[in-house]
Design a protein around this motif. Structure first.
Motif, PDB file in Angstrom:
ATOM      1  N   ASP A 246       0.849  -1.188   0.000  1.00 42.33           N
ATOM      2  CA  ASP A 246       0.000   0.000   0.000  1.00 42.33           C
ATOM      3  C   ASP A 246       0.885   1.239   0.000  1.00 42.33           C
ATOM      4  O   ASP A 246       1.364   1.678   1.028  1.00 42.33           O
ATOM      5  CB  ASP A 246      -0.902  -0.038   1.233  1.00 42.33           C
TER       6      ASP A 246
ATOM      7  N   SER B  68       0.312   4.286   2.495  1.00 41.32           N
ATOM      8  CA  SER B  68       0.812   4.246   3.871  1.00 41.32           C
ATOM      9  C   SER B  68       2.309   3.947   3.905  1.00 41.32           C
ATOM     10  O   SER B  68       2.972   4.259   4.886  1.00 41.32           O
ATOM     11  CB  SER B  68       0.034   3.223   4.698  1.00 41.32           C
ATOM     12  N   ALA B  69       2.842   3.373   2.838  1.00 42.66           N
ATOM     13  CA  ALA B  69       4.269   3.052   2.836  1.00 42.66           C
ATOM     14  C   ALA B  69       5.135   4.272   2.541  1.00 42.66           C
ATOM     15  O   ALA B  69       6.323   4.274   2.827  1.00 42.66           O
ATOM     16  CB  ALA B  69       4.568   1.947   1.828  1.00 42.66           C
ATOM     17  N   LEU B  70       4.532   5.305   1.965  1.00 40.77           N
ATOM     18  CA  LEU B  70       5.283   6.538   1.747  1.00 40.77           C
ATOM     19  C   LEU B  70       5.024   7.478   2.917  1.00 40.77           C
ATOM     20  O   LEU B  70       3.925   7.499   3.470  1.00 40.77           O
ATOM     21  CB  LEU B  70       4.845   7.205   0.440  1.00 40.77           C
ATOM     22  N   ASN B  71       6.035   8.228   3.277  1.00 40.38           N
ATOM     23  CA  ASN B  71       5.881   9.168   4.390  1.00 40.38           C
ATOM     24  C   ASN B  71       5.008  10.345   3.950  1.00 40.38           C
ATOM     25  O   ASN B  71       5.338  11.027   2.980  1.00 40.38           O
ATOM     26  CB  ASN B  71       7.259   9.656   4.834  1.00 40.38           C
TER      27      ASN B  71
ATOM     28  N   SER C  12       3.972   2.672  11.866  1.00 38.09           N
ATOM     29  CA  SER C  12       3.472   2.976  10.529  1.00 38.09           C
ATOM     30  C   SER C  12       4.258   2.251   9.450  1.00 38.09           C
ATOM     31  O   SER C  12       5.419   1.903   9.628  1.00 38.09           O
ATOM     32  CB  SER C  12       3.570   4.477  10.267  1.00 38.09           C
ATOM     33  N   ASP C  13       3.584   2.077   8.342  1.00 38.80           N
ATOM     34  CA  ASP C  13       4.224   1.407   7.213  1.00 38.80           C
ATOM     35  C   ASP C  13       5.421   2.198   6.686  1.00 38.80           C
ATOM     36  O   ASP C  13       6.400   1.626   6.238  1.00 38.80           O
ATOM     37  CB  ASP C  13       3.210   1.227   6.071  1.00 38.80           C
ATOM     38  N   TYR C  14       5.329   3.516   6.738  1.00 39.80           N
ATOM     39  CA  TYR C  14       6.410   4.293   6.145  1.00 39.80           C
ATOM     40  C   TYR C  14       7.727   4.111   6.907  1.00 39.80           C
ATOM     41  O   TYR C  14       8.800   4.341   6.366  1.00 39.80           O
ATOM     42  CB  TYR C  14       6.029   5.778   6.018  1.00 39.80           C
ATOM     43  N   VAL C  15       7.629   3.700   8.171  1.00 41.39           N
ATOM     44  CA  VAL C  15       8.842   3.446   8.943  1.00 41.39           C
ATOM     45  C   VAL C  15       9.549   2.205   8.388  1.00 41.39           C
ATOM     46  O   VAL C  15      10.771   2.177   8.225  1.00 41.39           O
ATOM     47  CB  VAL C  15       8.507   3.246  10.439  1.00 41.39           C
ATOM     48  N   ARG C  16       8.748   1.186   8.064  1.00 46.58           N
ATOM     49  CA  ARG C  16       9.300  -0.016   7.459  1.00 46.58           C
ATOM     50  C   ARG C  16       9.980   0.337   6.135  1.00 46.58           C
ATOM     51  O   ARG C  16      11.074  -0.123   5.831  1.00 46.58           O
ATOM     52  CB  ARG C  16       8.142  -1.001   7.224  1.00 46.58           C
ATOM     53  N   THR C  17       9.307   1.218   5.377  1.00 46.35           N
ATOM     54  CA  THR C  17       9.894   1.643   4.109  1.00 46.35           C
ATOM     55  C   THR C  17      11.235   2.333   4.340  1.00 46.35           C
ATOM     56  O   THR C  17      12.221   2.040   3.671  1.00 46.35           O
ATOM     57  CB  THR C  17       8.942   2.621   3.380  1.00 46.35           C
TER      58      THR C  17
ATOM     59  N   HIS D 207      12.129  10.705  10.064  1.00 43.90           N
ATOM     60  CA  HIS D 207      10.838  10.210   9.582  1.00 43.90           C
ATOM     61  C   HIS D 207       9.776  10.174  10.666  1.00 43.90           C
ATOM     62  O   HIS D 207       8.685  10.711  10.507  1.00 43.90           O
ATOM     63  CB  HIS D 207      11.013   8.830   8.956  1.00 43.90           C
TER      64      HIS D 207
ATOM     65  N   ASN E 247       6.599  13.329  11.735  1.00 47.87           N
ATOM     66  CA  ASN E 247       5.173  13.020  11.780  1.00 47.87           C
ATOM     67  C   ASN E 247       4.593  13.169  13.176  1.00 47.87           C
ATOM     68  O   ASN E 247       3.475  13.633  13.349  1.00 47.87           O
ATOM     69  CB  ASN E 247       4.921  11.595  11.275  1.00 47.87           C
TER      70      ASN E 247
END
Lengths: 342, 323, 307
Positions: A111, A114-117, C203-208, C223, C227
């Motif tokens: 997704d 949500s995967a992008l900040n 959050s997912d963006y942390v994994r990214t 990051h 937020n």
């Protein structure tokens, strides 16, 4: 316990990436979930391996173990090796491992919203690794970000580079994600359900893009999906996972022609097909196994239409080598292959 | 449970004691509401709560406070209104364990008898805030459109008036009109209740809006359930947990606000008994004798703390994600 | 963005008119003798009475008087005290001290609360986390009317580390009252930071970000922090406005000549015009702070900015 060994006896270093006999557990308050139970697979440069399975089969966890982004705790890797160019990632010091992460091996997620900040512009996010991990200047990194956005065919990259993720459509966001993963010219790209959150038409575009990029940049790609339909055109080989094991592994053509495991057959039968008009769509009965209390014997036996007592209930099937790199972890793999079952 | 709930509850925690000036008027929560699981959250939460010592500490203090409010004579045989100057600042003795204050009143007896007003005002204001918040939040969330707009604007306006300031102005007016103790208690309940319902209303409104979109509520509607039944059977049960938390914490906040207003001379006035009054009377003399300051302070702080603890532990029990 | 701004501004105007009206109406509207209401319990001589009627236009209808008051407010004129002093002067004299106090309180909040919240979130479930959680609960449970006198008793009388009263306020003398004022915000900021930070950690963006091979300190410090700051900054902004209004108890106890102290004195001396004047200023400060916070929110969160 017997474990699936795909090329397991060969010395390390034969493949670009090789997972060997990997185990992962999650230690939670309610007990230990055995998520990965002896997974082995490998990937060479320039090929695409599809890892197929339903949610909870461990396909994403394996990928996260390769990336080294599992949260430990609760996750634990009691056993296993992951070789990249012959070096075991699991034995590496964290700073060396981090050097590989995102640079040699990179990953895109399901997704992209949500995967992008959400608070940084896409250009900022794409160029982040270039700015922080290379000597590249801010401006040069931004320029490269625009090139990457062009590469993944985002229209008007130059004007959109300062935009934020929420300003893009789902498909464009996934392209941003891909551009970001390509920033450091990775040798291996892991795509974790890259099209699941997208519309069907957009799905096809993204899959085509990934296939093109894989070819043009000569990367190895691991494509994680639960959808047999999307892999047919893109993948070279397929590894089917169930309850944390690879239960069948074969090249795409063989597997579509004649699956060697009842679970794979179940998956294939549940794809709607135009040439089977009027017949009822098959489904796999039952639920995915509880990872805290895995069934005895073959993990698939409670759902298997061909289950034979007592062997399936008592004995966990070995991974049988069926030739041509083809394996199946079913007691009746040969019968399946010959079409003598069911 | 949603993060919205948690943020609101955290703010409510905060509003709790300063003799609150309002709360962040966060424009649009950045996080999306998660759908609630329909399994019996109540039973789970209760099992979780039962195991928490902190919860039982809160229950115990609150229980003592309520009993003390109802039957002060159980705790002391002294009369707080008998204050002979001959006993002025007399130290602790067998008769008065915390001694006598600057006017010669029994310090402990005053604190014990001050409980009643605090509990009455705090409880009354919480009840009022709960009823107003529930009604406005429920109807605004359920009916939406222009009514929601009006309620939202009213909430904006009430939030624009810091509770303490509005309390001062309002109570000053009551003082000038010259009312007795009953008039002041009623006025305090009214002003605190009418200024303190906004958080409850917002939480209820948010819960209703979330619940309304859920499939089982849509289904109930299609099966012909009326508005009243849908609200009562399907929407309220989901909103009740955060509502309880907020009202419990507001109770503590209102008790603190009463004490603050009385401390400033615009809440209760002598000869009424109030912790805030006792603190303000003892404060100038604390250099000579600090016991008369510490006793009502401890009563007030423990009471407020008890309700904050109750609210906080209940919230955690309903929101396992928190831990 | 523009629409958001306009909407927020219109909203603020509505709230401004409504709140000032409520304050004004409560103090001056109907019920009994308005002159006596103005003067409180003090006796009023006939000459004073005539002067007050004229000065406050009490022969005018109520709505007219309110409009005059609003007009004066908009021109920055807060009127005169009962004793004939300019309220503007009093506010100009006392506001800077209150502002200093509020800034000390906010700095304490940031230094202690936000830092502790981040540490607690990173070491979630650890000893630091659990003990600070209980500690903040206790701090939140202690109202300022308790904390201010007790802190004064302990840290200026029993342990004479700080001066007992701060008066006009040199910074060192304002330190203890500032910390007392900020104590509640410290606890709330700590909890809010912890919640916000842990939510973002998942959050997912942390994994990214981690999968990009970024070092942990960059993942956390850039990051996640960026937020998590959104709700914290908005909280602090509102808090600054709220603290000005909340300083009344602290200033009273520590004898600091700020607006809260003036307000307390006005209450004691029954100076109704001064009470209304100061409350109006504080309400305006509070409203402006909420507006600034909303703008800040838009600056920090692009999802709002490009609404």
């Amino acid at each position: 316990m017997t474990n699936l060994q795909v090329g397991g006896d060969q010395p390390a270093g034969q493949h670009l990436l090789e997972v060997r006999d990997l185990f992962v557990e999650f230690h939670t308050r309610d007990g230990v979930a055995k998520v990965i139970n002896g997974v082995s697979y490998h990937l060479d440069a320039g090929e695409t391996l599809a890892v197929l399975g339903e949610s909870g089969s461990g396909k994403s966890v394996t990928a996260q173990a390769i990336m080294g982004i599992l949260d430990m705790p609760p996750a634990k890797i009691p056993k296993g090796q992951i070789f990249y160019n012959g070096d075991d990632l699991l034995k590496m010091a964290e700073n060396r491992r981090r050097d590989i992460r995102g640079k040699d091996i990179s990953m895109i997620f399901q997704d992209a919203l949500s995967a992008l900040n959400p608070v940084f512009s896409v250009g900022w996010q794409i160029s982040e690794t270039l700015r922080t991990r290379t000597e590249m200047s801010k401006d040069a990194a931004m320029k490269r970000a625009i090139e990457l956005m062009d590469l993944v065919k985002i229209p008007g990259a130059k004007t959109r580079v300062k935009d934020y993720p929420h300003q893009f459509s789902g498909g464009m966001r996934q392209r941003v994600m891909i551009a970001m993963s390509l920033a450091m010219d990775p040798k291996v790209l892991i795509a974790d359900e890259p099209t699941t959150a997208l519309d069907v038409t957009v799905q096809a575009q993204i899959m085509d893009l990934l296939a093109d990029l894989r070819r043009d940049l000569n990367m190895g790609m691991i494509l994680i999906t639960h959808d047999l339909g999307v892999v047919a055109d893109v993948a070279d080989r397929i590894a089917v996972m169930y309850a944390g094991r690879i239960i069948e592994h074969a090249d795409v053509h063989s597997i579509y022609k004649q699956p060697a495991h009842p679970y794979t057959r179940g998956l294939l039968d549940s794809i709607p097909r135009l040439d089977h008009k009027g017949t009822e769509l098959a489904t796999i009965k039952g639920l995915p196994p509880n990872l805290m209390r895995l069934p005895t014997g073959c993990k698939y036996h409670p759902r298997c239409p061909y289950v034979q007592k007592p062997i399936c209930v008592d004995e966990e099937p070995r991974s049988l080598n069926l030739g041509n790199g083809r394996t199946s972890a079913c007691h009746f793999a040969k019968e399946m292959l010959d079409g003598n079952l069911g | 449970m949603s993060s919205d709930f948690e943020t609101v509850a955290a703010t409510e925690l905060h509003t709790a004691t300063r003799g609150p000036q309002g709360e962040p008027n966060a424009p649009g929560q950045p996080h999306t509401m998660e759908t609630q699981k329909p399994r019996s959250a109540g039973a789970d939460a209760w099992r979780e709560l039962r195991r928490k010592p902190l919860f039982w500490i809160g229950v115990a203090i609150a229980a003592v406070v309520v009993v003390m409010a109802a039957f002060p004579s159980l705790f002391t045989s002294a009369d707080p209104t008998v204050c002979p100057l001959s006993r002025r600042m007399g130290g602790p003795s067998g008769e008065a364990i915390f001694g006598y204050d600057v006017q010669g009143c029994d310090v402990f007896a005053k604190a014990v008898y001050g409980t009643k007003n605090s509990v009455m005002i705090g409880g009354g204001a919480a009840l009022l805030a709960g009823v107003v918040g529930m009604l406005l939040g429920l109807t605004a969330g359920f009916f939406g459109s222009w009514w929601d707009g009006i309620v939202s604007r009213i909430i904006d306006i009430v939030l624009g008036l810091p509770l303490l300031l509005a309390g001062i102005v309002f109570m000053k007016r009551v003082s000038n009109a010259g009312g007795g103790e009953t008039a002041r208690i009623v006025a305090l309940i009214a002003i605190l209740g009418l200024l303190g319902w906004t958080t409850a209303a917002r939480v209820i409104r948010a819960s209703v809006i979330t619940a309304k979109q859920q499939d089982y509520v849509q289904a109930a509607r299609m099966l012909g359930a009326g508005n009243g039944r849908i609200m009562w059977r399907h929407i309220l049960p989901n909103a009740i947990a955060p509502f309880t938390v907020i009202i419990t914490m507001a109770l503590g906040a209102f008790i603190a606000a009463e004490a603050t207003l009385s401390f400033l001379g615009v809440g209760l006035v002598p000869p009424s008994q109030s912790w805030g009054l006792a603190i303000s009377e003892a404060n100038p003399y604390k250099r000579e004798d600090f016991v008369p300051l510490l006793v009502p302070s401890a009563f007030l702080a423990l009471t407020v703390l008890a309700f904050i603890i109750l609210g906080d532990t209940i919230r955690e029990a309903f929101d396992p994600k928190l831990r | 963005m523009f629409r958001y701004l306009v909407r927020r501004f219109l909203q603020m105007i509505l709230v401004f008119i409504a709140t000032t009206f409520i304050v004004y109406a409560l103090m001056y509207a109907t019920g009994g003798d308005p002159i006596q209401a103005l003067a409180g319990e003090r006796p009023v001589s006939p000459t004073q009475r005539a002067q007050l009627v004229k000065e406050y236009g009490l022969d005018q209808p109520f709505w007219k008087r309110y409009l005059d008051y609003l007009n004066d407010l908009l021109h920055g004129d807060f009127g005169q005290t009962l004793t004939g002093r300019s309220i503007n002067d009093i506010i100009a004299e006392s506001l800077p001290t209150t502002a200093k106090l509020a800034v000390i309180a906010i700095l304490t909040t940031i230094l202690v609360g936000v830092t502790a919240g981040i540490i607690a979130a990173i070491r979630r479930g650890g000893i630091f986390d659990n003990s600070t959680l209980i500690l903040t609960l206790i701090i939140i449970g202690v109202p300022t009317v308790v904390l201010a006198p007790v802190a004064q008793l302990v840290f200026t009388i029993k342990l004479p580390w700080f001066p007992t009263t701060a008066g006009e306020g040199n910074l060192y003398a304002l330190l203890l009252p500032g910390i007392v004022l900020g104590a509640l915000s410290v606890a709330t900021a700590m909890r809010l930071t912890r919640t916000s930070f842990s939510e973002n950690q998942r959050s997912d963006y942390v994994r990214t970000a981690r999968s990009k091979g970024l070092p942990t300190r960059r993942v956390v410090g850039v990051h996640i922090l960026r937020n998590s700051l959104i709700p914290i900054v908005t909280f602090l902004g509102i808090e600054l406005g709220a603290l000005m209004a909340g300083a009344i108890v602290t200033e009273g106890v520590f004898n600091i000549n700020g607006v809260g102290f003036q307000l307390a004195r006005a209450l004691r001396t029954e100076d109704t015009p001064l009470v209304v004047g100061i409350v109006s200023v504080l309400v305006i400060i509070f409203l402006v702070a909420s507006l600034v916070v909303d703008l800040l929110y838009a600056v920090l969160d692009p999802r709002i900015r490009y609404e």
